[in-house]
Design an enzyme around this catalytic site. Structure first.
Site, PDB file in Angstrom:
ATOM      1  N   HIS A 308      75.051  49.025   0.529  1.00  0.00           N
ATOM      2  CA  HIS A 308      74.852  49.811  -0.776  1.00  0.00           C
ATOM      3  C   HIS A 308      73.645  48.886  -1.451  1.00  0.00           C
ATOM      4  O   HIS A 308      73.643  47.618  -1.235  1.00  0.00           O
ATOM      5  CB  HIS A 308      75.809  50.030  -1.540  1.00  0.00           C
ATOM      6  CG  HIS A 308      75.514  50.700  -2.767  1.00  0.00           C
ATOM      7  ND1 HIS A 308      74.939  50.313  -4.068  1.00  0.00           N
ATOM      8  CD2 HIS A 308      75.945  52.096  -3.035  1.00  0.00           C
ATOM      9  CE1 HIS A 308      74.805  51.479  -4.864  1.00  0.00           C
ATOM     10  NE2 HIS A 308      75.702  52.386  -4.194  1.00  0.00           N
ATOM     11  N   ASP A 366      79.645  56.878  -0.182  1.00  0.00           N
ATOM     12  CA  ASP A 366      78.994  58.164   0.252  1.00  0.00           C
ATOM     13  C   ASP A 366      79.834  58.521   1.782  1.00  0.00           C
ATOM     14  O   ASP A 366      79.742  59.709   2.277  1.00  0.00           O
ATOM     15  CB  ASP A 366      77.442  57.853   0.460  1.00  0.00           C
ATOM     16  CG  ASP A 366      76.610  57.773  -0.726  1.00  0.00           C
ATOM     17  OD1 ASP A 366      77.172  58.421  -1.776  1.00  0.00           O
ATOM     18  OD2 ASP A 366      76.127  56.759  -0.874  1.00  0.00           O
TER      19      ASP A 366
END
Length: 432
Positions: A308, A366
């Site tokens: 991320h 995600d």
């Protein structure tokens, strides 16, 4: 908020200026560069605003190094475990957790606004049947201002609150309707005997001809996804909402602008990209070759759903969703096994392989949200729509906070001009 100063000197002219330094309750301090342009004639240059604080905010705090996400000071882990999505909505909007009475009143208000104007439903017929649901969301949410223009005075706190309630309440209905229209099924009206998440699932998946049963495991997983996506500081879409509304635009137009920003694949489409990647893999046997490609610096292939930009060590939202993801897969064990076997193997390697561990390439939010939505039977083109539904309260909270900020003014970034110097117009017959 403490205040110190730093001196900036223009070595060309010898002029200097004292710039205030502000210290927040958490995170890095910021330098107020506004006096620099007035005193030194200089602007700052920060493409993507990666080192620029565009506002002060008391809503969400992120520490990417430590994997911390706070809503109004509360760790997201605690809210995910103990709270509901609507309670998180109340917290983000009003700054405090509600009392039992306040929560009951808030739920009743949201339930009372869950239907949309029947004329707005006719608006859907203007779209092609194969229109992307996000395209419909941008248009329909923007059109709300044509149906609910009784509360568009952004200088009126009561108008702002009514618009906030309407957006939170109507977004699940608009989202479900966008899906129903795209597949040619009849719209389902809200059922206020259900909670917020249950109501959305019913409107999206039920049909009038038969009963619809809602799995508590699915409800809980979707509620977690919504809580964990409710706000995320000054991201692209939140910044878009702030910039659009800084001109005085009405809340529905501003939120529509945020939806357009979220639609971008680099922002709201990441969980969809995870599934698209998994669908290119035929079996678990292909995973080692895929991992090898991911490790090859000369190969442009990248694993989607790992690591991320903000969270450098781990994504706290992913830690929470991982358990819910496995619970959903266990309950729906008979469906989509090849894809989920592949996902499980990728997850195992990422959590054990030294290459991934050293580079902090952990499965992120995600990765897990994409798998959960896929397992629920949500089509890929609805993934970002559900993200939109969850993030609406964050956008509204940022919007309300901005309008209450005494320093708020219309957004107007500056630029470093690199075009032609000033020149005179040459008549056409004299041009070479």
């Amino acid at each position: 908020m403490g205040k110190d100063t730093v001196t900036v000197i223009n070595n060309i002219t010898g002029e200097s200026v004292e710039l205030p330094i502000y210290h927040g309750s958490h995170g890095p301090s910021v330098v107020d560069v506004r006096p620099m342009s007035k005193k030194l004639g200089l602007f700052t240059y920060d493409p993507g605003f990666v080192s620029t604080a565009s506002c002060q905010s008391a809503i969400t705090y992120i520490d990417g190094e430590k994997g911390i996400l706070l809503y109004r000071g509360y760790p997201v882990e605690q809210l995910a475990e103990k709270s509901s999505y609507l309670e998180v909505c109340y917290l983000l909007l009003y700054g405090e957790l509600p009392s039992a009475g306040a929560m009951d009143e808030f739920q009743q208000i949201i339930m009372g606004h869950s239907m949309i104007h029947e004329g707005l439903r006719h608006f859907y017929s203007g779209f092609r049947r194969d229109a992307h649901p996000m395209a419909i969301m941008v248009g329909v949410v923007g059109a709300l201002s044509a149906f609910y223009h009784d509360s568009l005075d952004i200088d009126n706190p009561r108008h702002r609150e009514i618009s906030a309630h309407r957006l939170i309440a109507k977004m699940p209905t608009i989202a479900a309707d966008s899906f129903k229209y795209s597949i040619g099924q009849p719209f389902m009206y809200p059922d206020n005997s259900l909670n917020y998440v249950e109501n959305f699932l019913r409107m999206m998946f039920a049909v009038p001809s038969r009963d619809f049963e809602i799995s508590p495991t699915i409800v809980r997983a979707l509620e977690l996804i919504m809580i964990l996506h409710a706000d995320h500081e000054q991201n692209a879409s939140a910044s878009t909402v702030r910039l659009a509304s800084s001109s005085g635009a009405n809340p529905f137009a501003s939120i529509s602008a945020g939806i357009g920003s979220l639609w971008g694949p680099a922002h709201g489409g990441a969980n969809e990209a995870v599934i698209r990647m998994l669908e290119t893999i035929d079996s678990v046997k292909e995973v080692p070759a895929l991992i090898a490609r991911a490790k090859d610096r000369d190969d442009k292939f990248r694993l989607m759903g790992f690591g991320h930009r903000i969270y450098k060590n781990f994504d706290p939202r992913a830690v929470i969703l991982r358990k819910a993801c496995h619970q959903v897969l266990n309950e729906l064990e008979s469906e989509h096994l090849p894809l989920f076997d592949i996902a499980n193997e990728l997850e195992r390697i990422a959590l054990e392989d030294e290459y991934f561990i050293e580079r902090k390439l952990y499965p992120n939010v995600d990765f897990y949200s994409g798998i959960i939505l896929k397992a629920m039977g949500v089509p890929l083109n609805m993934f970002t729509v559900i993200f939109t539904m969850a993030r609406t309260v964050g956008w509204i909270s940022q919007w309300m906070e901005m309008l209450e900020d005494p320093e708020y003014r219309i957004g107007r970034p500056r630029q470093l001009y690199v075009g032609k110097m000033q020149r005179d117009y040459v008549p056409m017959d004299r041009r070479i």
